[in-house]
Design a protein around this motif. Structure first.
Motif, PDB file in Angstrom:
ATOM      1  N   ALA A  61     -71.181 -33.871  50.405  1.00  0.00           N
ATOM      2  CA  ALA A  61     -69.938 -34.467  49.895  1.00  0.00           C
ATOM      3  C   ALA A  61     -69.983 -34.639  48.378  1.00  0.00           C
ATOM      4  N   LEU A  62     -70.961 -34.013  47.718  1.00  0.00           N
ATOM      5  CA  LEU A  62     -71.150 -34.278  46.284  1.00  0.00           C
ATOM      6  C   LEU A  62     -70.903 -33.038  45.429  1.00  0.00           C
ATOM      7  N   ASP A  63     -70.626 -33.277  44.147  1.00  0.00           N
ATOM      8  CA  ASP A  63     -70.420 -32.160  43.226  1.00  0.00           C
ATOM      9  C   ASP A  63     -71.784 -31.600  42.771  1.00  0.00           C
ATOM     10  N   PRO A  64     -71.802 -30.439  42.117  1.00  0.00           N
ATOM     11  CA  PRO A  64     -73.063 -29.781  41.781  1.00  0.00           C
ATOM     12  C   PRO A  64     -74.010 -30.633  40.927  1.00  0.00           C
ATOM     13  N   THR A  65     -73.476 -31.371  39.953  1.00  0.00           N
ATOM     14  CA  THR A  65     -74.346 -32.183  39.101  1.00  0.00           C
ATOM     15  C   THR A  65     -75.038 -33.264  39.928  1.00  0.00           C
ATOM     16  N   ALA A  66     -74.245 -33.961  40.738  1.00  0.00           N
ATOM     17  CA  ALA A  66     -74.811 -35.014  41.586  1.00  0.00           C
ATOM     18  C   ALA A  66     -75.802 -34.407  42.569  1.00  0.00           C
ATOM     19  N   THR A  67     -75.481 -33.211  43.062  1.00  0.00           N
ATOM     20  CA  THR A  67     -76.359 -32.546  44.012  1.00  0.00           C
ATOM     21  C   THR A  67     -77.726 -32.264  43.388  1.00  0.00           C
ATOM     22  N   SER A  68     -77.721 -31.737  42.153  1.00  0.00           N
ATOM     23  CA  SER A  68     -79.013 -31.395  41.569  1.00  0.00           C
ATOM     24  C   SER A  68     -79.840 -32.649  41.301  1.00  0.00           C
ATOM     25  N   LYS A  69     -79.155 -33.753  40.989  1.00  0.00           N
ATOM     26  CA  LYS A  69     -79.896 -35.012  40.792  1.00  0.00           C
ATOM     27  C   LYS A  69     -80.593 -35.446  42.079  1.00  0.00           C
TER      28      LYS A  69
END
Lengths: 302, 259
Positions: B185-193
């Motif tokens: 449910a997250l965007d790419p930046t949040a995902t990589s974090k």
């Protein structure tokens, strides 16, 4: 092209027709209600004074007041709230969170929905049989309050269940996944997050109960009463008394009914004035309900 | 299969079968879980990976008509955690879970993290403060929220909410941390974090992650199990699965030919 335009004009005509019908229908309701309220105010507002609130009913219309009626209503509401809230909320929580979903709970669910539609006088008859004759509570505030509690119990249960159902399952799972028991989940999450909905339901229930007459007459409320219940707070130890529970009483709607049925026109003015007070009480409670709902909605959005 | 694993075992799944009523959802699953490594479960939608993950913390016990068969042995205690006579709460106290969608409680950031400890009867302010800070640091969220611990968790962004949920799961010092598609449910930046965080967390805790994002499995995991129709088709070191899968079905899935 011309055909299409004609078609659109025809379609829009029906749009317009419904717009007019809808507006008229809405106005009928609003105007009638407004007239009723204005009429009540014109009739009764002249009688509203400090003395009106602090006087007992009397043979003389200009001396009569609603003291015993509003005090009776107040005490009755306390009994109703204390009986209906714990029972209704507990039942609602049990049905939503604890009870297994099977045909038995389905039947209970249908029955609770139906109980909300049972005529109020039936509750009065039940209360008379159960509380007056069986438990021997007498024709008292306790009996009246419990009768009204029975009346609004289904409303409280349904409000509780609806408020609980609005909580997403992911919240329950989050709690259980941390090792919480059912009760910990209910206590820390289900109850706090559904409080807004539950309170709203309770207040709406109480504002319905405040105007009920039939069950209260059935259980034997007096129509003319010139004394107050025993004060619940006493000067000597233990400073608190429950004797008022067993005192006879009257309530606002009965007082109104009593005055309306008198032949003298002056009493009808008293009735209108008391009607204003009762209406303001109800509106105030509904206002509080709306405010609470608004406050909790702002804090918790799923 | 245990030849694949070189290190110490944290859990071992043996002949696990799971039923939703009459539906046979998991079939004869065998899987070793290495301590302080990341094991990924991949596979097409409906293959049973989430169902499998939810066996580890007995989430299925919350709903009627669910049945387990077989064993999930938790080491070093050597207990079978899916035995009916073992209290699921006892298991959930040791195995935490992070869900698909961030699901913080509508309470303050602080109370969200502290909840697991409160459930365990810990109410001492000082101890709670310490644990909350440690968990938030562990979830790489401390610097962003340290000045507003008593604000509502809902005011955080989606990625922050998910890291808050990780902090909440960490606060109770779990032995295994389960992730159920934590970034879907997250965007790419949040995902990589979150992915960086997972790689870091394996120094302290054993991790099992369900994902339908194969790149994610390749990036974060040490071992990968490919599931299909309720069975484990292949289990191997992640490098091996993604470079030289031994099963044709696995190869077709990771090359994107189905799923």
């Amino acid at each position: 092209m011309k055909n299409i335009k004609r078609r659109i004009a025809f379609n829009k005509f029906w749009d317009y027709v419904f717009w007019v019908t809808g507006l008229l229908s809405t106005l009928v309701g609003l105007v009638l209600l407004f007239t009723l309220i204005v009429d009540l105010f014109l009739d009764g507002s002249g009688r509203l004074s400090y003395k009106f609130f602090t006087s007992f009913p009397s043979r003389f219309p200009e001396e009569a007041g609603i003291l015993s009626a509003w005090v009776g209503t107040f005490f009755l509401m306390i009994v109703t709230a204390f009986a209906a809230i714990p029972l209704g909320v507990a039942a609602g929580i049990y049905l939503e969170e604890y009870a297994k979903k099977n045909w038995l709970t389905d039947i209970i669910e249908i029955n609770i929905a139906n109980l909300a539609g049972v005529p109020s006088i039936i509750y009065g008859l039940l209360a008379m049989g159960l509380f007056v004759y069986f438990f021997k509570f007498g024709e008292s505030i306790l009996t009246g309050g419990l009768a009204l509690a029975l009346l609004i119990l289904p409303m409280v249960i349904m409000a509780t269940r609806e408020a609980i159902r609005a909580i997403p399952n992911s919240i329950r799972e989050a709690s259980y996944a941390l090792g919480a028991t059912k009760w910990q989940t209910v206590w820390w999450h289900i109850i706090p997050y559904s409080t807004g909905g539950i309170l709203t339901g309770i207040i709406i229930g109480l504002s319905r109960a405040i105007g009920e007459t039939a069950p209260i007459i059935t259980v034997g409320a007096l129509t003319f009463i010139a004394f107050l219940p025993t004060p619940p707070i006493t000067s000597g130890f233990p400073f608190i008394s429950f004797k008022w529970l067993f005192d006879p009483f009257t309530v606002m709607p009965i007082q109104i009914f009593n005055w309306v049925s008198r032949p003298q026109a002056e009493f009808h003015i008293n009735a209108a004035a008391a009607g204003i007070v009762l209406m303001i009480m109800t509106l105030l409670m509904n206002g509080i309900a709306i405010y609470i709902r608004y406050r909790f909605r702002k804090k918790i959005k799923w | 299969m245990s030849v694949i694993i070189s290190g110490e075992l944290k859990a071992e799944v043996k002949n696990l079968n799971f039923y939703y009523g009459d539906v046979h959802a998991l079939r004869d699953i065998n899987l070793p879980i290495e301590r302080r490594k990341v094991s990924a479960l991949i596979g097409p939608s409906g293959c049973g990976k989430t169902t499998f993950l939810r066996c580890f913390n007995r989430m299925h016990d919350l709903y009627p008509h669910n049945r387990y068969e077989g064993k999930i042995i938790l080491h070093p205690d050597n207990i079978n955690i899916i035995l009916p006579e073992i209290d699921p709460i006892e298991i959930r106290m040791q195995i935490s879970m992070v869900f698909q969608k961030p699901n913080p409680f509508p309470k303050s950031i602080y109370e969200n993290v502290a909840y697991g400890l409160r459930v365990r009867g810990i109410n001492k302010r000082q101890l709670l403060d310490e644990k909350v800070e440690k968990s938030l640091r562990g979830a790489a969220l401390w610097d962003e929220v340290k000045d507003r611990l008593h604000n509502l968790a809902f005011d955080l962004s989606g990625g922050q909410q998910q890291r808050l949920c990780i902090a909440r799961a960490l606060a109770t010092d779990p032995r295994i941390l389960l992730f159920d598609e934590p970034t879907s449910a997250l965007d790419p930046t949040a995902t990589s974090k979150i992915e960086e965080l997972i790689v870091e967390l394996k120094n302290e805790v054993t991790i099992i992650i369900v994902t339908h994002n194969m790149q994610q499995a390749a990036r974060v995991s040490d071992y990968t199990a490919f599931m299909y129709l309720g069975e484990i088709i292949e289990f191997d070191k992640t490098d091996k699965i993604f470079t030289a899968p031994s099963n044709r079905l696995t190869e077709e899935y990771i090359t994107g030919r189905f799923g």
